[in-house]
Motif scaffolding. Structure first.
Motif, short mmCIF file in Angstrom:
data_model
loop_
_atom_site.label_atom_id
_atom_site.label_comp_id
_atom_site.label_asym_id
_atom_site.label_seq_id
_atom_site.Cartn_x
_atom_site.Cartn_y
_atom_site.Cartn_z
N SER A 146 0.85 -1.19 0.00
CA SER A 146 0.00 0.00 0.00
C SER A 146 0.89 1.24 0.00
CB SER A 146 -0.92 0.02 1.23
OG SER A 146 -0.16 0.09 2.43
N TRP A 147 0.26 2.39 -0.28
CA TRP A 147 1.03 3.63 -0.29
C TRP A 147 0.12 4.79 0.10
CZ3 TRP A 147 0.10 7.94 -3.44
CH2 TRP A 147 -0.86 7.76 -4.44
N SER A 148 0.75 5.90 0.51
CA SER A 148 0.00 7.10 0.84
C SER A 148 0.91 8.30 0.65
CB SER A 148 -0.52 7.06 2.27
OG SER A 148 0.56 7.00 3.20
N ALA A 149 0.30 9.47 0.40
CA ALA A 149 1.06 10.71 0.28
C ALA A 149 1.29 11.27 1.68
CB ALA A 149 0.29 11.72 -0.56
N ILE A 154 6.24 10.12 -0.49
CA ILE A 154 5.34 8.98 -0.57
C ILE A 154 5.78 7.95 0.47
CG2 ILE A 154 4.59 7.03 -2.00
CD1 ILE A 154 4.91 8.80 -4.45
N LEU A 155 4.82 7.43 1.23
CA LEU A 155 5.07 6.36 2.18
C LEU A 155 4.55 5.07 1.59
CD1 LEU A 155 3.98 8.04 5.54
CD2 LEU A 155 6.27 7.95 4.55
N VAL A 156 5.34 4.02 1.62
CA VAL A 156 4.89 2.72 1.13
C VAL A 156 5.09 1.67 2.21
CG1 VAL A 156 5.38 3.26 -1.28
CG2 VAL A 156 7.11 2.10 0.08
N THR A 157 4.17 0.73 2.29
CA THR A 157 4.35 -0.44 3.14
C THR A 157 4.65 -1.63 2.23
OG1 THR A 157 1.97 -0.94 3.09
CG2 THR A 157 2.79 0.43 4.90
N THR A 158 5.52 -2.51 2.70
CA THR A 158 5.99 -3.60 1.87
C THR A 158 5.88 -4.93 2.60
OG1 THR A 158 8.25 -3.24 2.68
CG2 THR A 158 7.64 -2.14 0.63
N SER A 159 6.01 -5.99 1.84
CA SER A 159 6.05 -7.33 2.40
C SER A 159 7.35 -7.50 3.18
CB SER A 159 5.99 -8.36 1.28
OG SER A 159 6.40 -9.63 1.72
N PRO A 178 2.75 17.81 -7.05
CA PRO A 178 1.49 17.89 -6.30
C PRO A 178 0.48 16.82 -6.68
CG PRO A 178 1.55 19.56 -8.01
CD PRO A 178 2.91 18.93 -7.98
N GLU A 179 0.72 16.12 -7.79
CA GLU A 179 -0.23 15.10 -8.24
C GLU A 179 -0.42 13.98 -7.23
OE1 GLU A 179 1.15 17.26 -11.82
OE2 GLU A 179 2.11 16.42 -10.03
N ILE A 180 0.52 13.81 -6.30
CA ILE A 180 0.36 12.72 -5.33
C ILE A 180 -0.86 12.92 -4.44
CG2 ILE A 180 2.81 12.15 -5.29
CD1 ILE A 180 3.07 13.65 -2.69
N ALA A 181 -1.38 14.16 -4.40
CA ALA A 181 -2.53 14.45 -3.53
C ALA A 181 -3.85 14.00 -4.14
CB ALA A 181 -2.57 15.94 -3.21
N TYR A 182 -3.90 13.83 -5.48
CA TYR A 182 -5.21 13.53 -6.07
C TYR A 182 -5.19 12.44 -7.14
CZ TYR A 182 -3.51 16.67 -9.78
OH TYR A 182 -2.77 17.26 -10.77
N LEU A 183 -4.05 12.03 -7.65
CA LEU A 183 -4.01 10.92 -8.60
C LEU A 183 -3.92 9.61 -7.83
CD1 LEU A 183 -1.72 12.29 -11.45
CD2 LEU A 183 -4.21 12.07 -11.43
N GLY A 184 -4.88 8.72 -8.04
CA GLY A 184 -5.02 7.57 -7.15
C GLY A 184 -4.25 6.32 -7.53
#
Length: 234
Positions: A146-149, A154-159, A178-184
């Protein structure tokens, strides 16, 4: 740039191991990773701590089969402590204990050109498992869960299993994105064509409005340059 370290130690005749001779010594029996960041400096991670080693002379310590040589396995920056490679023995002059943040920062500040050359060589060869030592500054897109802005990052969680025990990363993006705020939809493109993102030249985060392969390949959205990768845990 990284390689798993096989540790060799001088041991005393007694079966009882002597305690560390002073505070801040590196326990060579617990080394798990090593990275050469300059010709005379190495980063070393043990099961519970992180260090930077300083060498007296130029040393090719990234060679497979490199080991640490020290009395009772305690590397403290004293005399007769060495990094031993298949072709030379390099004297250690100083050991510096590092925090997790310091270790990650110095790993990412290493020679990017040399890192790319090593990745390309491994990728075109047989020993792909040699990437195991890069988990502090690289992640595998295939292991992302998963990931989040988070601001400009960007923060990502990994296996954990596929990322060497690292469960999450902070990815710093170069420039304004800025696209990280709204591009899914998020995918990754490696500059060296491998399943690794390290902040090397050509590594990008591709942000789109949908998950279609065509959108990702044509950058129908925004390709944001990856400047650095930092392990948050592990």
């Amino acid at each position: 740039m990284f390689n798993t370290l096989f540790v060799l130690m001088l041991t005393s005749v007694s079966d009882v191991r002597a305690p560390a001779p002073q505070a801040g010594c590196l326990d060579a029996r617990r080394v798990t990773q090593m990275q050469q960041i300059t010709s005379t400096e190495l980063l070393v991670k043990t099961q519970s701590a992180r260090y930077q080693l300083y060498l007296a002379d130029v040393c090719n310590a990234h060679e497979p089969g490199t080991s640490l040589l020290a009395s009772d396995g305690w590397v403290c920056g004293r005399s007769r402590e060495f990094v031993r490679t298949p072709t030379e023995q390099c004297a250690i002059t100083h050991v510096e204990a590092l925090s997790a943040d310091e270790y990650a920062s110095r790993a990412n500040d290493g020679d990017a050109t040399a890192a790319v050359a090593q990745l390309e060589m491994r990728g075109n060869g047989i020993e792909v498992k040699g990437f195991r030592g890069t988990h502090q500054r690289c992640f595998r897109p295939s292991a992302v869960r998963s990931w989040s802005a988070d601001g400009d990052d960007i923060l990502v969680t990994t296996s954990l299993k596929r990322s060497g025990g690292v469960g999450s990363y902070r990815i710093e993006l170069g420039g304004n994105c800025p696209e990280i705020a709204y591009l899914g939809a998020l995918s990754w493109e490696s500059g060296v064509g491998l399943d690794l993102i390290c902040g090397n030249p050509g590594d990008v985060a591709v942000l789109t409005s949908d998950f279609s392969w065509t959108a990702r390949r044509t950058y129908d959205g925004r390709a944001c340059r990856v400047a650095a990768v930092h392990a948050i845990d592990g």
